[in-house]
Design a protein around this motif. Structure first.
Motif, PDB file in Angstrom:
ATOM      1  N   ARG A  88      11.894  -1.020   3.357  1.00  0.00           N
ATOM      2  CA  ARG A  88      10.962   0.025   2.925  1.00  0.00           C
ATOM      3  C   ARG A  88       9.506  -0.370   3.111  1.00  0.00           C
ATOM      4  N   ARG A  89       9.181  -1.632   2.863  1.00  0.00           N
ATOM      5  CA  ARG A  89       7.793  -2.094   3.008  1.00  0.00           C
ATOM      6  C   ARG A  89       7.344  -2.023   4.467  1.00  0.00           C
ATOM      7  N   ASP A  90       8.213  -2.514   5.360  1.00  0.00           N
ATOM      8  CA  ASP A  90       7.861  -2.461   6.791  1.00  0.00           C
ATOM      9  C   ASP A  90       7.707  -1.031   7.278  1.00  0.00           C
ATOM     10  N   TRP A  91       8.551  -0.128   6.787  1.00  0.00           N
ATOM     11  CA  TRP A  91       8.475   1.273   7.224  1.00  0.00           C
ATOM     12  C   TRP A  91       7.109   1.882   6.895  1.00  0.00           C
ATOM     13  N   GLY A  92       6.500   1.410   5.814  1.00  0.00           N
ATOM     14  CA  GLY A  92       5.187   1.940   5.449  1.00  0.00           C
ATOM     15  C   GLY A  92       4.090   1.587   6.425  1.00  0.00           C
ATOM     16  N   GLY A 115       3.509   7.078   3.094  1.00  0.00           N
ATOM     17  CA  GLY A 115       2.694   5.976   2.572  1.00  0.00           C
ATOM     18  C   GLY A 115       3.475   5.175   1.562  1.00  0.00           C
ATOM     19  N   LEU A 116       4.557   4.528   1.987  1.00  0.00           N
ATOM     20  CA  LEU A 116       5.497   3.884   1.070  1.00  0.00           C
ATOM     21  C   LEU A 116       4.946   2.610   0.446  1.00  0.00           C
ATOM     22  N   ASP A 117       3.851   2.103   1.016  1.00  0.00           N
ATOM     23  CA  ASP A 117       3.340   0.834   0.512  1.00  0.00           C
ATOM     24  C   ASP A 117       2.179   1.040  -0.459  1.00  0.00           C
ATOM     25  N   THR A 118       2.027   2.257  -0.963  1.00  0.00           N
ATOM     26  CA  THR A 118       0.872   2.529  -1.814  1.00  0.00           C
ATOM     27  C   THR A 118       1.062   2.046  -3.243  1.00  0.00           C
ATOM     28  N   GLY A 119       2.314   1.715  -3.625  1.00  0.00           N
ATOM     29  CA  GLY A 119       2.556   1.246  -4.982  1.00  0.00           C
ATOM     30  C   GLY A 119       2.789   2.350  -5.980  1.00  0.00           C
ATOM     31  N   ASN A 145      18.779   2.665  -1.021  1.00  0.00           N
ATOM     32  CA  ASN A 145      18.906   1.333  -0.419  1.00  0.00           C
ATOM     33  C   ASN A 145      17.561   0.706  -0.066  1.00  0.00           C
ATOM     34  N   HIS A 146      16.482   1.473  -0.263  1.00  0.00           N
ATOM     35  CA  HIS A 146      15.127   0.987   0.066  1.00  0.00           C
ATOM     36  C   HIS A 146      15.039   0.572   1.533  1.00  0.00           C
ATOM     37  N   GLN A 147      15.674   1.354   2.390  1.00  0.00           N
ATOM     38  CA  GLN A 147      15.670   1.074   3.826  1.00  0.00           C
ATOM     39  C   GLN A 147      15.420   2.365   4.606  1.00  0.00           C
TER      40      GLN A 147
END
Length: 750
Positions: A603-607, A727-731, A547-549
């Motif tokens: 997911r982005r905010d969680w990073g 580090g979920l926002d690393t791409g 769910n990307h959450q």
């Protein structure tokens, strides 16, 4: 030399640190190639003191030596681009028979205090009078040649002649000096450099004066006084004794000042001993030791401690009390007391008390009173600061002086930076209440770092002044884990407890200007019988992957259904209050009711999240904060998948798969299992993911265990474990490892 017909010369280099040195020998001025001559240069050797020695040995004939050939060793080092030339030392037969020595004496305290000058002496000794008289003495100050302010004289008042070169610097210039060197050369004889290193940065030191016992005076007819300087760091101190106000020159009086000594605690002590007659002592002559240091340009005068026979018999003591919590909470003021005690009433009454705040003199907001309510009189000086100003204070000092008696500084260091602490309230057992008729409550603060906390108790909502109630707050204690605990104990009657009076402990800290209010924990008889607990569950891997959450649950448990239903749950993300993305539900599917508050982040905010906290309050019952710390920076980790042996499958009819993550540092990993490509929710499948375990090598292992049937395994169903991290926002996408019966071993899927 006579036995072997050869002369062996040694060039010795001593360095405080390991360094590459290059040594060239010269014979009569001609460089000698170590390949073609009798030269042996040894590698550096470390000494017991921690320095390094390098020796180079040169062998020549006795004939050349007897013919006065001059031999030189020239030394340079790996810093070849510094612009400074090599150091060269020469030796020949005359110089060996008639050597010169050089001694560099530091400045005397007398000249620094009285004449405001630093007077240094470079003393050249030697048996050859002509060599000493003709010696050319060179000075360097801060590695620069110095030629002014220098005078020279030859003295013959000892067995060997001496040439004394005196360098005089004014007091201001001396405060800028870091190193002084002197050396000498005469008739081809060159002495090594003598160096004096000046240690600046003298802060936080103390000065005290002491006297040996009366018995030692009677036996010897002398009085021995000791001036003791204690410094947290190595520093150059200058100590001047005064007798009846007259400065004593250490060259002409009974003064011995010892070099600094390092203690087991890492601080340094400097002692200066002054000997005088018992007659002067009995006549009440006042003796003083005045102390200054190498930081002469600071604009602050020396510290002076005085001692005399009356002051020894009737000393004064000084105590600095920290602010009371009651005044901070109720009056919004920090009230500090400097208490002077002493047997001599006049000395105490006349005491002049000095305050310093953040190393600056403070004269406003001060009141004084003399109290005679104890065996010895007390003078109490009170310094009052408003709450906002107190939040900017780092140090407070107070001291007193009366009739020549000076107390040392008492210092209070305020520890700020109080983060990540927890507060909880506890009560002793029912048995202890029945036996003593009292109830003892404990407020416990746990902090990851040393910090000044102020704890106020309330009884039925009324603040209790720690001076007038049964409150004992202990100083911080360091635990084996490195954290600090502060306990405050409050005693009340069993009657009040049985009548359900609510007691609260309210906690704030030295960072009073942060804009955040105190934390308050309440306890009463009902809350002890029906407590609530709070649990903060980290996000499930399934929601993150599918769910990307990031879905976090704050679960409140308790036997009292009403308390749980009415619980107000608070969330903080990165220390900031969070009110959106939250849902709540009460569940009765277990023995005790539960209220579940769910916080959902994309997911982005969680990073970007570092910490999450949740707590609850209901009917006066307050739970402590539960905190989740997210560990980012996951690099260099590996993922592998394994299966237990075939034997274990046959016995149990199940297959157990293990996903192993190995990381060089502590990091939050999320592991999702797939069966035939279908993600498995850890809530609904046979998945157990363990917390990180630290290995002996310092790395961390995370294991996730998945159990499936042997039938699926035999049917070649493919199982995968997919791994991502905080580090979920690393791409970068997750790493996935697959395993099945045909593949046997794990294989990477890109």
């Amino acid at each position: 030399m006579n036995d072997k017909g050869v002369v062996t010369l040694v060039c010795l280099v001593v360095s405080p640190s390991l360094c590459d040195f290059y040594i060239l020998w010269k014979e009569g001025g001609t460089p000698q190639d170590e390949q073609n001559s009798e030269v042996v240069t040894n590698p550096p050797q470390k000494t017991h003191s921690g320095s390094y020695t390098i020796t180079s040995i040169f062998t020549t004939s006795k004939g050349k030596w007897d013919n006065n050939v001059k031999f030189s060793c020239s030394v340079t080092h790996a810093g070849l681009d510094t612009g400074t030339g090599p150091r060269e030392i020469s030796v020949s037969k005359p110089s060996v028979l008639e050597p010169m020595t050089v001694t560099l004496n530091p400045p005397r305290a007398y000249s620094l205090f009285v004449n405001h000058q630093a007077v240094l002496e470079c003393v050249i000794n030697g048996k050859n009078t002509n060599a000493v008289r003709n010696a050319r003495i060179a000075w360097n100050v801060n590695k620069q040649s110095r030629r002014d302010g220098i005078s020279e004289v030859v003295k013959n008042d000892q067995q060997t002649p001496r040439k004394v070169s005196t360098l005089t610097l004014n007091r201001r210039d001396w405060g800028t000096v870091n190193t002084v060197q002197c050396s000498a050369e005469s008739n081809g004889i060159t002495t090594g450099n003598q160096e004096l290193v000046i240690n600046h940065g003298c802060k936080g030191y103390s000065v005290s004066a002491h006297i040996l016992s009366e018995e030692s005076m009677n036996d010897k007819g002398v009085v021995t006084l000791v001036c003791l300087v204690v410094s947290p760091s190595l520093c150059d101190f200058y100590i001047l004794w005064k007798e009846g106000g007259t400065p004593q020159d250490e060259q002409n009086s009974e003064v011995v000042t010892n070099p600094p000594q390092k203690t087991h605690s890492g601080s340094y002590t400097i002692t200066s001993i002054f000997t005088t007659s018992k007659g002067k002592w009995d006549n009440n002559v006042k003796f003083s030791c005045s102390v200054t240091h190498a930081g002469l340009d600071t604009g602050t005068g020396p510290r002076e401690i005085s001692v005399s026979k009356p002051s020894v018999l009737e000393p004064m003591t000084v105590t600095l009390n920290p602010p009371r919590a009651y005044s901070l909470f109720v009056n919004h003021q920090a009230v500090l007391e400097c208490v002077i005690n002493g047997k001599n009433t006049n000395a105490v009454r006349n005491a002049r008390i000095a305050w310093n705040v953040n190393k600056q003199s403070r004269r406003d907001g001060i009141s004084e009173v003399v109290k005679n309510d104890q065996q010895t009189p007390r003078k109490v000086s009170t310094l009052t600061l408003n709450r906002r100003d107190w939040g900017t204070v780092n140090t407070v000092q107070c001291s007193a002086e009366s009739n020549g008696i000076t107390t040392g500084n008492q210092e209070l260091v305020i520890n700020h930076g109080c983060k990540g602490y927890s507060v909880s309230a506890h009560i002793l057992s029912e048995e202890s209440m029945n036996d003593k008729g009292v109830v003892t409550l404990v407020c416990l603060v746990v902090s990851p770092s040393l910090c000044d906390f102020y704890i106020l108790w309330k009884e039925g909502g009324t603040p209790q002044d720690e001076q007038n109630s049964e409150v004992v707050t202990n100083p911080p204690q360091k635990t084996h884990s490195g954290s600090y605990t502060i306990t405050s104990i409050f005693t009340t009657s069993k009657g009040k407890w049985d009548n359900n009076v609510k007691f609260s402990c309210s906690v704030t800290h030295a960072g009073l200007d942060t804009g955040t209010g105190p934390r308050e924990i309440s306890v009463s008889k009902p809350s002890v019988l029906e407590p609530m607990t709070v649990t903060l569950n980290p996000p499930r891997a399934y929601s993150l992957f599918v769910n990307h959450q990031a879905v976090l649950e704050c679960v409140i448990n308790g036997k009292n259904t009403n308390a749980v239903r009415n619980a107000r749950i608070a969330w903080n993300v990165n220390k900031q209050s969070r009110r959106d993305g939250i849902s709540e539900v009460v569940k009765n599917d277990q023995q005790t009711p539960r209220k579940v508050s769910t916080l959902t982040l994309n997911r982005r905010d969680w990073g970007t999240v570092n910490t999450v906290q949740c707590s609850a309050e209901s009917n006066g019952i307050t739970t402590g904060n539960q905190e989740l710390v997210i560990n980012h920076g996951c690099k260099g980790y590996s993922v592998s998948a394994h299966i237990l042996s075939e034997e274990s499958m046959n016995d149990k009819g199940v297959v157990t798969l293990v996903c192993l993550v190995v990381s060089p540092s502590l990091c939050d990993f999320y592991i999702l299992w797939k069966e035939g490509g279908t993600p498995q929710d850890e809530q609904n499948s046979e998945v157990v993911t363990n917390p990180p375990q630290k290995t002996h090598s310092g790395s961390y292992t995370i294991t996730s265990i998945f159990t499936t049937s042997k039938g699926k395994w035999d049917n070649n169903v493919k199982f995968s474990c997919s791994v991502t991290h905080a580090g979920l926002d690393t791409g970068t996408g997750p790493r996935e490892i697959s395993v099945s019966k045909p593949s046997g071993n794990a294989c990477f899927l890109i």
